[in-house]
Design an enzyme around this catalytic site. Structure first.
Site, PDB file in Angstrom:
ATOM      1  N   SER A  22      41.873  31.021  35.791  1.00  0.00           N
ATOM      2  CA  SER A  22      41.043  31.337  34.415  1.00  0.00           C
ATOM      3  C   SER A  22      40.997  32.780  34.214  1.00  0.00           C
ATOM      4  O   SER A  22      39.779  33.340  33.454  1.00  0.00           O
ATOM      5  CB  SER A  22      39.534  30.572  34.461  1.00  0.00           C
ATOM      6  OG  SER A  22      39.017  31.335  35.412  1.00  0.00           O
ATOM      7  N   GLY A  23      42.021  33.519  34.370  1.00  0.00           N
ATOM      8  CA  GLY A  23      41.949  35.082  34.198  1.00  0.00           C
ATOM      9  C   GLY A  23      42.584  35.079  32.663  1.00  0.00           C
ATOM     10  O   GLY A  23      42.443  34.054  31.940  1.00  0.00           O
ATOM     11  N   THR A  52      40.851  39.250  36.472  1.00  0.00           N
ATOM     12  CA  THR A  52      40.736  40.068  35.190  1.00  0.00           C
ATOM     13  C   THR A  52      39.386  40.717  35.081  1.00  0.00           C
ATOM     14  O   THR A  52      39.073  41.992  34.697  1.00  0.00           O
ATOM     15  CB  THR A  52      40.915  38.987  34.046  1.00  0.00           C
ATOM     16  OG1 THR A  52      42.147  38.454  34.339  1.00  0.00           O
ATOM     17  CG2 THR A  52      40.711  39.720  32.856  1.00  0.00           C
ATOM     18  N   ALA A  55      39.005  44.245  36.229  1.00  0.00           N
ATOM     19  CA  ALA A  55      39.775  45.122  36.005  1.00  0.00           C
ATOM     20  C   ALA A  55      38.790  46.200  35.198  1.00  0.00           C
ATOM     21  O   ALA A  55      38.258  45.791  34.339  1.00  0.00           O
ATOM     22  CB  ALA A  55      40.845  44.705  35.054  1.00  0.00           C
ATOM     23  N   GLN A  56      38.851  47.381  35.421  1.00  0.00           N
ATOM     24  CA  GLN A  56      38.008  48.395  35.022  1.00  0.00           C
ATOM     25  C   GLN A  56      38.691  49.275  33.827  1.00  0.00           C
ATOM     26  O   GLN A  56      38.472  49.328  32.811  1.00  0.00           O
ATOM     27  CB  GLN A  56      37.579  49.467  36.118  1.00  0.00           C
ATOM     28  CG  GLN A  56      36.671  48.767  37.373  1.00  0.00           C
ATOM     29  CD  GLN A  56      36.093  49.618  38.237  1.00  0.00           C
ATOM     30  OE1 GLN A  56      36.834  50.880  38.112  1.00  0.00           O
ATOM     31  NE2 GLN A  56      35.389  49.466  39.093  1.00  0.00           N
ATOM     32  N   GLY A  58      42.135  49.326  31.777  1.00  0.00           N
ATOM     33  CA  GLY A  58      42.144  48.592  30.274  1.00  0.00           C
ATOM     34  C   GLY A  58      43.339  48.130  30.508  1.00  0.00           C
ATOM     35  O   GLY A  58      44.089  47.603  31.223  1.00  0.00           O
ATOM     36  N   ASP A 231      47.096  31.762  45.815  1.00  0.00           N
ATOM     37  CA  ASP A 231      47.192  30.247  45.636  1.00  0.00           C
ATOM     38  C   ASP A 231      48.478  29.707  44.790  1.00  0.00           C
ATOM     39  O   ASP A 231      49.235  29.148  45.362  1.00  0.00           O
ATOM     40  CB  ASP A 231      46.208  29.365  45.084  1.00  0.00           C
ATOM     41  CG  ASP A 231      44.683  29.961  45.802  1.00  0.00           C
ATOM     42  OD1 ASP A 231      44.877  30.460  46.853  1.00  0.00           O
ATOM     43  OD2 ASP A 231      43.617  29.649  45.175  1.00  0.00           O
ATOM     44  N   HIS A 359      45.398  46.152  46.152  1.00  0.00           N
ATOM     45  CA  HIS A 359      45.151  46.182  44.751  1.00  0.00           C
ATOM     46  C   HIS A 359      45.777  45.260  43.979  1.00  0.00           C
ATOM     47  O   HIS A 359      45.379  44.367  43.103  1.00  0.00           O
ATOM     48  CB  HIS A 359      44.971  47.649  44.173  1.00  0.00           C
ATOM     49  CG  HIS A 359      44.652  47.834  42.597  1.00  0.00           C
ATOM     50  ND1 HIS A 359      43.320  47.275  42.323  1.00  0.00           N
ATOM     51  CD2 HIS A 359      45.219  48.060  41.505  1.00  0.00           C
ATOM     52  CE1 HIS A 359      43.144  47.464  41.038  1.00  0.00           C
ATOM     53  NE2 HIS A 359      44.109  47.747  40.404  1.00  0.00           N
ATOM     54  N   ARG A 394      53.817  49.037  40.051  1.00  0.00           N
ATOM     55  CA  ARG A 394      53.311  48.680  38.763  1.00  0.00           C
ATOM     56  C   ARG A 394      52.750  50.059  38.081  1.00  0.00           C
ATOM     57  O   ARG A 394      52.063  50.523  38.647  1.00  0.00           O
ATOM     58  CB  ARG A 394      52.471  47.629  38.749  1.00  0.00           C
ATOM     59  CG  ARG A 394      51.591  47.333  37.388  1.00  0.00           C
ATOM     60  CD  ARG A 394      50.634  46.218  37.548  1.00  0.00           C
ATOM     61  NE  ARG A 394      49.559  46.724  38.264  1.00  0.00           N
ATOM     62  CZ  ARG A 394      48.506  47.153  37.917  1.00  0.00           C
ATOM     63  NH1 ARG A 394      47.980  47.587  36.802  1.00  0.00           N
ATOM     64  NH2 ARG A 394      47.543  47.524  38.877  1.00  0.00           N
ATOM     65  N   LEU A 400      47.396  43.915  32.526  1.00  0.00           N
ATOM     66  CA  LEU A 400      46.364  42.874  31.510  1.00  0.00           C
ATOM     67  C   LEU A 400      47.517  42.752  30.303  1.00  0.00           C
ATOM     68  O   LEU A 400      47.578  41.742  29.833  1.00  0.00           O
ATOM     69  CB  LEU A 400      45.181  43.660  31.142  1.00  0.00           C
ATOM     70  CG  LEU A 400      44.047  43.542  32.070  1.00  0.00           C
ATOM     71  CD1 LEU A 400      43.006  44.614  31.464  1.00  0.00           C
ATOM     72  CD2 LEU A 400      43.731  42.369  32.758  1.00  0.00           C
TER      73      LEU A 400
HETATM   74  C1  SIN Z   1      42.146  50.944  37.425  1.00  0.00           C
HETATM   75  O1  SIN Z   1      40.947  51.131  36.703  1.00  0.00           O
HETATM   76  O2  SIN Z   1      42.252  52.144  38.183  1.00  0.00           O
HETATM   77  C2  SIN Z   1      42.878  49.952  37.591  1.00  0.00           C
HETATM   78  C3  SIN Z   1      43.848  49.863  36.445  1.00  0.00           C
HETATM   79  C4  SIN Z   1      45.001  49.057  36.926  1.00  0.00           C
HETATM   80  O3  SIN Z   1      45.217  48.803  38.127  1.00  0.00           O
HETATM   81  O4  SIN Z   1      45.884  48.764  36.284  1.00  0.00           O
END
Ligand code: SIN
Length: 559
Positions: A22-23, A52, A55-56, A58, A231, A359, A394, A400
């Site tokens: 459910s993200g 999700t 996530a800080q 964006g 999962d 992460h 990545r 996102l």
């Molecule tokens: C972060 O806010 O540093 C994470 C952003 C991300 O992993 O894309």
């Protein structure tokens, strides 16, 4: 094997599509599909809980006049260290602006500068292009989507439910096709453990979508929430789908170093706003490592911190934003500031202790541009997958974005097949789950100890820096635990911890096998025994799957 005593018939619940997770990926896809079909969403906790949500930073997208698609594409390819699939990068980057408008329509309150979106900078981006909601972008997205989903007439939400295994045609009807390999198998639905009463329900669907996020819990220190046990990747692997590039695990360079902080993430956006990385002597060590210093690609920053810690013997390095105006910090990073203060650190006044932590999983279930896996009737998106977007590392805030863009292509592909009659109707007669002679779990310590062992092994032997010896050790130990978990699983009445443990050990196995297969260093995979990047031999993906007899097969080649 007791759970194999499954019987045909009984109570089977049917849906056009079942979404697991459910993200942002699961919810956006469900909302699109529910315009035309009956959708079930299965989620282990509450609808609001997902990767999700945490996530800080964006969502990266080309949104300003001084940016263009080519620059975002180039930054993504550079970070991916040769393994991104350019056609996928092109599709995702060009889908960015539309994905942002869709989220705005869903009510996500992205920060603004006047009428324009206010854009943040992050590592390895050549322009400011990260749309954000202060320092809790994921939470704002999760809230907006949850509001849309929760009362939707065609979406049935199953909270505190956990997918256990995919139901495949061969497992159900004992068919063999073509050469008898499981790969031509199709997915008919999912066994789902109701965590409220420990009953296993049977969900039959024309289409099944895995959107379960990543697998950070396979490491001791992770920025991920507890639900991140891989999962979807494990279920897809068991069902015979191809899995790719599991060796590329991204460590976020800056998580708060504090025994009670559970590796709380300090967003890369802090470095985007000028934060320095300092060693214990107060020196900016990134200046000597990369021309972009603190804003170098994440693999380089995390490895430099690891090197600093290994050579000095220190426990942590420090992140310093105290040279910025305190009011700016209060306005831009209110959540991070508050959490750090709870642990006794004031971001406005002093450097805060940080360490890298697991992460993001760049590998996963192999999918095409429509999110179709190698198994018919099974789609996947987001961190669960290897789409070709991230390559060997990545780019920050592309995840996102990937979810939002793939929600569109996955939904469009399923709807097209549905409307043209290409999707089979949900099978009404799937085997119900029978616990057979399984016994209730009496020794919970067996599960908790195996969890800890797996996480310690991966942390110590399959972390930021690897070697052949450590990987070989990891393989032997993980295989031993895997066999034990297999026995426990079939002998024990299911519970959530056991199901997660089985998934975790499967993901650990996949990471170790892929890391052993790649005999070079590239992006997030660094092996001291092969310290160089070798484009002559290794400009390829690592693909792994189970053969018909359950044996591990691998190929190194184009996806
Ligand atoms: C972060 O806010 O540093 C994470 C952003 C991300 O992993 O894309």
């Amino acid at each position: 094997m007791t759970h194999s005593g499954m019987q045909l018939g009984g109570m089977v619940e049917t849906f056009d599509t079942v979404v697991v997770g459910s993200g942002i990926g699961g919810l956006c896809t469900a909302l699109r599909l529910a315009e035309h079909m009956k959708v079930a969403i299965i989620t282990k906790r509450e609808l609001m809980e997902s990767n999700t949500r945490y996530a800080q930073g964006g969502m990266a997208a080309v949104l300003s006049e001084n940016d263009d698609f080519e620059l975002h594409i180039e930054d993504t390819l550079q970070a991916g260290a040769g393994l991104c699939h350019p056609d996928v990068v092109n599709m995702v980057v060009k889908g960015g602006p539309e994905a942002i408008s869709e989220l705005l329509q869903y009510g996500v309150p992205f920060d603004r500068d006047g009428s324009d979106l206010s854009l943040a900078n992050e590592g390895a981006h050549s322009r400011r292009r990260v749309a954000r909601v202060k320092d809790q972008t994921g939470l704002a997205i999760q809230r907006a989507l949850t509001e849309r989903v929760k009362d939707h007439p065609r979406i049935h939400v199953f909270e505190r439910h956990m997918a256990v295994d995919l139901i495949t045609r061969s497992r159900t009807y004992s068919v063999t096709e073509n050469d008898g390999t499981i790969e031509t198998d199709s997915v008919l639905g999912t066994y789902v453990l109701d965590l409220n009463n420990h009953q296993v329900r049977v969900f039959s669907a024309s289409a099944t979508i895995l959107a379960t996020g990543g697998a950070g819990k396979v490491y001791l220190y992770t920025s991920n929430p507890d639900i991140a046990s891989g999962d979807g990747i494990a279920m897809a692997y068991r069902a015979g789908a191809r899995i790719a590039n599991m060796e590329f695990v991204q460590f976020h360079p800056t998580c708060l170093f504090h025994p009670q902080a559970k590796s709380f993430l300090i967003s890369e956006a802090t470095r985007g706003e000028g934060a320095y990385l300092l060693n214990a002597r107060g020196e900016r060590f990134m200046m000597n490592v990369h021309p972009l210093a603190e804003l170098a690609p994440r693999d380089i920053v995390a490895r430099a911190i690891d090197h600093e810690l290994k050579t000095t013997g220190d426990d942590c390095v420090f992140l310093d934003l105290s040279h910025r105006d305190p009011e700016f910090i209060e306005d831009r990073f209110p959540f991070i500031l508050k959490r750090c203060l709870e642990f006794g650190y004031d971001l406005r006044k002093e450097p805060i202790p940080v360490v890298p932590a697991a992460h993001y999983c760049c590998g996963g279930v192999l999918v095409d541009q429509n999110g179709q896996t190698t198994l018919p009737s099974l789609w996947a998106l987001g961190e669960t997958t290897c789409s070709g977007l991230h390559g060997a590392n990545r780019l920050a805030s592309n995840s996102l974005l990937e979810c939002a863009v793939y929600a569109k292509t996955v939904a469009a592909d399923i709807l097209e097949r549905y409307q043209s009659g290409q999707l089979p109707a949900p099978a009404p007669d799937l085997p119900i789950w029978s616990p057979g002679f399984a016994r209730p779990l009496r020794e919970g310590v067996i599960i908790s100890e195996s969890w800890d062992e797996i996480r310690r092994i991966l942390t110590n032997y399959v972390g930021i820096v690897r070697s052949n010896k450590r990987l070989d050790r990891a393989r032997r130990r993980i295989e031993f635990i895997r066999a034990e978990v297999h026995d426990d699983y079939w002998d024990t009445v299911l519970n959530g911890d056991l199901v997660e443990l089985r998934n975790l050990v499967t993901v650990a196995h996949l990471i170790v096998e892929c890391a052993l297969a790649r005999r070079e260093s590239r992006g997030l995979h660094f092996n001291v025994d092969y310290p160089n990047r070798d484009d002559g031999t290794w400009l390829r993906d690592t693909v792994i799957w189970r053969g018909g007899g359950g044996q591990v097969l691998q190929s190194l080649g184009s996806l």
